[in-house]
Write a protein that holds these residues in place. Sequence first.
Motif, PDB file in Angstrom:
ATOM      1  N   GLN A  17      44.259 -11.461  42.553  1.00 16.16           N
ATOM      2  CA  GLN A  17      42.818 -11.189  42.063  1.00 16.16           C
ATOM      3  C   GLN A  17      41.941 -12.454  41.862  1.00 16.16           C
ATOM      4  N   GLU A  18      42.742 -13.560  41.520  1.00 18.24           N
ATOM      5  CA  GLU A  18      41.999 -14.917  41.309  1.00 18.24           C
ATOM      6  C   GLU A  18      41.904 -15.468  42.824  1.00 18.24           C
ATOM      7  N   LEU A  19      41.039 -15.213  43.559  1.00 17.47           N
ATOM      8  CA  LEU A  19      41.079 -15.800  44.852  1.00 17.47           C
ATOM      9  C   LEU A  19      41.239 -17.277  45.003  1.00 17.47           C
ATOM     10  N   SER A  20      41.735 -17.816  45.928  1.00 22.29           N
ATOM     11  CA  SER A  20      42.007 -19.398  46.039  1.00 22.29           C
ATOM     12  C   SER A  20      40.894 -19.947  47.078  1.00 22.29           C
ATOM     13  N   ILE A  21      39.704 -19.483  46.763  1.00 25.65           N
ATOM     14  CA  ILE A  21      38.294 -20.092  47.483  1.00 25.65           C
ATOM     15  C   ILE A  21      38.285 -21.247  46.653  1.00 25.65           C
ATOM     16  N   LEU A  67      28.806 -17.405  47.735  1.00 25.43           N
ATOM     17  CA  LEU A  67      29.009 -16.200  48.294  1.00 25.43           C
ATOM     18  C   LEU A  67      29.276 -15.156  47.261  1.00 25.43           C
ATOM     19  N   SER A  68      29.209 -13.848  47.561  1.00 28.70           N
ATOM     20  CA  SER A  68      29.168 -12.810  46.450  1.00 28.70           C
ATOM     21  C   SER A  68      30.734 -12.586  46.434  1.00 28.70           C
ATOM     22  N   PRO A  69      30.996 -11.829  45.347  1.00 26.23           N
ATOM     23  CA  PRO A  69      32.595 -11.529  45.301  1.00 26.23           C
ATOM     24  C   PRO A  69      33.153 -10.924  46.406  1.00 26.23           C
ATOM     25  N   VAL A  70      32.540  -9.959  47.179  1.00 22.24           N
ATOM     26  CA  VAL A  70      33.104  -9.408  48.278  1.00 22.24           C
ATOM     27  C   VAL A  70      33.147 -10.125  49.392  1.00 22.24           C
ATOM     28  N   GLN A  71      32.175 -11.223  49.703  1.00 27.02           N
ATOM     29  CA  GLN A  71      32.152 -11.944  50.737  1.00 27.02           C
ATOM     30  C   GLN A  71      33.251 -13.146  50.727  1.00 27.02           C
ATOM     31  N   GLN A  72      33.684 -13.371  49.285  1.00 34.40           N
ATOM     32  CA  GLN A  72      34.671 -14.419  49.123  1.00 34.40           C
ATOM     33  C   GLN A  72      35.995 -13.589  49.292  1.00 34.40           C
ATOM     34  N   THR A  73      36.111 -12.433  49.045  1.00 31.95           N
ATOM     35  CA  THR A  73      37.409 -11.646  49.412  1.00 31.95           C
ATOM     36  C   THR A  73      37.533 -11.562  51.090  1.00 31.95           C
ATOM     37  N   MET A  74      36.333 -11.400  51.776  1.00 31.62           N
ATOM     38  CA  MET A  74      36.485 -11.213  52.895  1.00 31.62           C
ATOM     39  C   MET A  74      36.863 -12.598  53.479  1.00 31.62           C
ATOM     40  N   VAL A  75      36.567 -13.703  53.163  1.00 33.70           N
ATOM     41  CA  VAL A  75      36.816 -15.106  53.587  1.00 33.70           C
ATOM     42  C   VAL A  75      38.371 -15.250  53.507  1.00 33.70           C
ATOM     43  N   SER A  76      38.546 -14.845  52.270  1.00 35.11           N
ATOM     44  CA  SER A  76      40.347 -14.957  52.258  1.00 35.11           C
ATOM     45  C   SER A  76      40.938 -13.881  53.073  1.00 35.11           C
ATOM     46  N   VAL A  77      40.504 -12.875  53.432  1.00 33.62           N
ATOM     47  CA  VAL A  77      41.182 -11.919  54.212  1.00 33.62           C
ATOM     48  C   VAL A  77      41.014 -12.681  55.762  1.00 33.62           C
ATOM     49  N   ALA A  78      40.090 -13.200  56.172  1.00 31.06           N
ATOM     50  CA  ALA A  78      39.928 -13.984  57.233  1.00 31.06           C
ATOM     51  C   ALA A  78      40.877 -14.982  57.345  1.00 31.06           C
ATOM     52  N   ARG A  79      41.107 -15.807  56.329  1.00 29.61           N
ATOM     53  CA  ARG A  79      42.120 -17.067  56.197  1.00 29.61           C
ATOM     54  C   ARG A  79      43.554 -16.193  56.596  1.00 29.61           C
ATOM     55  N   ALA A  80      43.815 -15.325  56.077  1.00 24.09           N
ATOM     56  CA  ALA A  80      45.114 -14.748  56.258  1.00 24.09           C
ATOM     57  C   ALA A  80      45.247 -14.446  57.652  1.00 24.09           C
ATOM     58  N   LEU A  81      44.127 -13.815  58.189  1.00 24.51           N
ATOM     59  CA  LEU A  81      44.106 -13.617  59.519  1.00 24.51           C
ATOM     60  C   LEU A  81      44.489 -14.912  60.659  1.00 24.51           C
ATOM     61  N   ALA A  82      43.824 -15.886  60.166  1.00 27.07           N
ATOM     62  CA  ALA A  82      44.048 -17.158  60.797  1.00 27.07           C
ATOM     63  C   ALA A  82      45.449 -17.400  60.567  1.00 27.07           C
ATOM     64  N   THR A  83      46.151 -17.173  59.934  1.00 26.86           N
ATOM     65  CA  THR A  83      47.728 -17.624  59.866  1.00 26.86           C
ATOM     66  C   THR A  83      48.321 -16.604  60.572  1.00 26.86           C
ATOM     67  N   ALA A 109      38.873  -5.523  41.704  1.00 27.34           N
ATOM     68  CA  ALA A 109      38.516  -5.859  40.212  1.00 27.34           C
ATOM     69  C   ALA A 109      37.022  -6.308  39.941  1.00 27.34           C
ATOM     70  N   SER A 110      36.427  -7.006  40.842  1.00 27.92           N
ATOM     71  CA  SER A 110      35.092  -7.653  40.276  1.00 27.92           C
ATOM     72  C   SER A 110      33.954  -7.026  41.525  1.00 27.92           C
ATOM     73  N   LEU A 111      34.218  -6.015  42.164  1.00 28.88           N
ATOM     74  CA  LEU A 111      33.556  -5.553  43.337  1.00 28.88           C
ATOM     75  C   LEU A 111      32.632  -4.422  42.688  1.00 28.88           C
ATOM     76  N   THR A 112      31.399  -3.912  43.339  1.00 27.49           N
ATOM     77  CA  THR A 112      30.667  -2.972  43.016  1.00 27.49           C
ATOM     78  C   THR A 112      31.064  -1.724  43.851  1.00 27.49           C
ATOM     79  N   ASP A 113      30.718  -0.695  43.615  1.00 31.99           N
ATOM     80  CA  ASP A 113      31.058   0.370  44.481  1.00 31.99           C
ATOM     81  C   ASP A 113      30.774   0.386  45.984  1.00 31.99           C
ATOM     82  N   THR A 114      29.642  -0.225  46.151  1.00 28.68           N
ATOM     83  CA  THR A 114      29.190  -0.517  47.559  1.00 28.68           C
ATOM     84  C   THR A 114      30.194  -1.586  48.276  1.00 28.68           C
TER      85      THR A 114
END
Length: 526
Positions: free
Chosen positions: A114-118, A170-186, A198-203
């Motif tokens: 939940q506390e992203l390592s960005i 970045l917005s919270p959802v963009q930070q989440t996407m960057v974290s997912v992209a980092r996982a894919l990089a591994t 937890a910190s995202l809007t419905d959209t």
Amino acid sequence: MTEPAEPTSSSPALTTTTAAAAPAAAAPGPFALEARDVSKHFDGVHALQGAHLAVRPGEIHALLGENGAGKSTLIKVVTGVYAPDGGTVVRDGEEVQFTGVRAANRAGVVALYQELSIIPSISVAENVLLGEQMPSRGGLVSWRRMRQRARVHLQRLNQRIPLDLLAGELSPVQQTMVSVARALATDAKVLILDEPTASLTDTEIRELFVVLRSLRDEGVAIVYVSHRLEEVFELCDRLTIMRNGSHITTKDVSASTIDEVISTMVGRDPGSLYPDRGTVTDQVTISVSELQGRRVKDVSFSAHAGEVLGIGGLAGSGRSELLRILAGAQQQTSGTITVGDRAVPARAAVPQMLEAGVALVPEERRSQGVVLGATIRDNIALANIPTVSTGGLVSGARISTIVERGMRDLQIKAHSPRQPVGELSGGNQQKVVLAKMLARRPKVLLMDEPTRGIDVGTKAEIYRLIRQLAAGGTTVIAVSSELPELIGMSDRVLIMHEGRVSGEVDAADADEEVLLSYCYGKADVR
């Protein structure tokens, strides 16, 4: 290879809520990741005992349980943070012993918390490839090739985030996407997500779900940890429920209901989640007149002793800023605040508002509510120095008294008062924040998202506590993003839209459609 046993919960299964149709689960076969009969103890306390988890390639698997059920400990075992005291971890049919997080990552097992390592001060491209070998030539980083590689991983998620932008912008959802992209990089084959919305809007949540479904369709195994059961029933294929460190059941989401899941999680029929409303007195505890702030515009209202006043609205509506102004954490630009029969100075800060009897439990408990590295005892004592000291001398006996009372009254689950708060579950961290503020015996308790990120059982405890405080004459003003929660826990609800109060209803007569119309600034639809 067999799937973990599925003990049947002894709790009665309710059927008032039906499950939404879940996507078809992946065909049975070798599991992408298994935890078999895992045990783990700390200082003689069993955090895990007989824990099981089995997730298939190409499925989204929910891991559920109350705070303290053992979910986080199990995740740390399967990702190499902790070595199990017993049991085995199996990756793609082979028993593994991860010596650390990097070993787990190399095996394709990655957890995002939940506390992203960005890292906010470096670029998006650098964050995507963080921890990986940077493309270089002659000992110098090839920034062009680095951006190309980062772009590939973001495009896989259908993201067009500027690669040179600082991650902190970045917005919270963009930070989440960057974290997912980092996982894919591994080359992650097993992706574990801990409270990703937890910190995202419905959209933003809908956008994330599209990405997760696409990864599932590519064969990635996803473990999804969330306290938002509606999300689980919308997104996930199967679910595993833990309780007291043990495996309780694993089943298809389509074969369960939300009420049944709640019963199994708490080990009993949850009954009514919200206690009965009390009797609101005629005594005005706090009144606000024509209050203005950066976002708050001309807000006026009064709240009474024994009342639970709920405040709702969309993100950015000014609801949290209103609470910060009332607590002295943000200055008003005009208007008046009266506590009891005394007007508060316009530039009153937090110490003055605390002295007046107004205390705030903030939304971001980890960054604003507690010192994670300090003990429970020290966190409670630091917020109550006037209570535990005389003439500049601190009394250890007084500290022990308020700490013991707080831990007892709020049922804080910990090894001892000297356990660091950062080691507690999210629900127990929230209880420590409450214990700090309740030790001051406030007249008005402000609570911003009081149940965010905590489980159903702990939510019920928080609602019970709120009602106990109101019964004792405390005024509780609580902000919530969840409309059912606003209705269930409140006596009266104010809705804000673009900084103004757009509607007011008695909670007993409220329904979600009416509240939502006010959230969007529309007239009452009744």
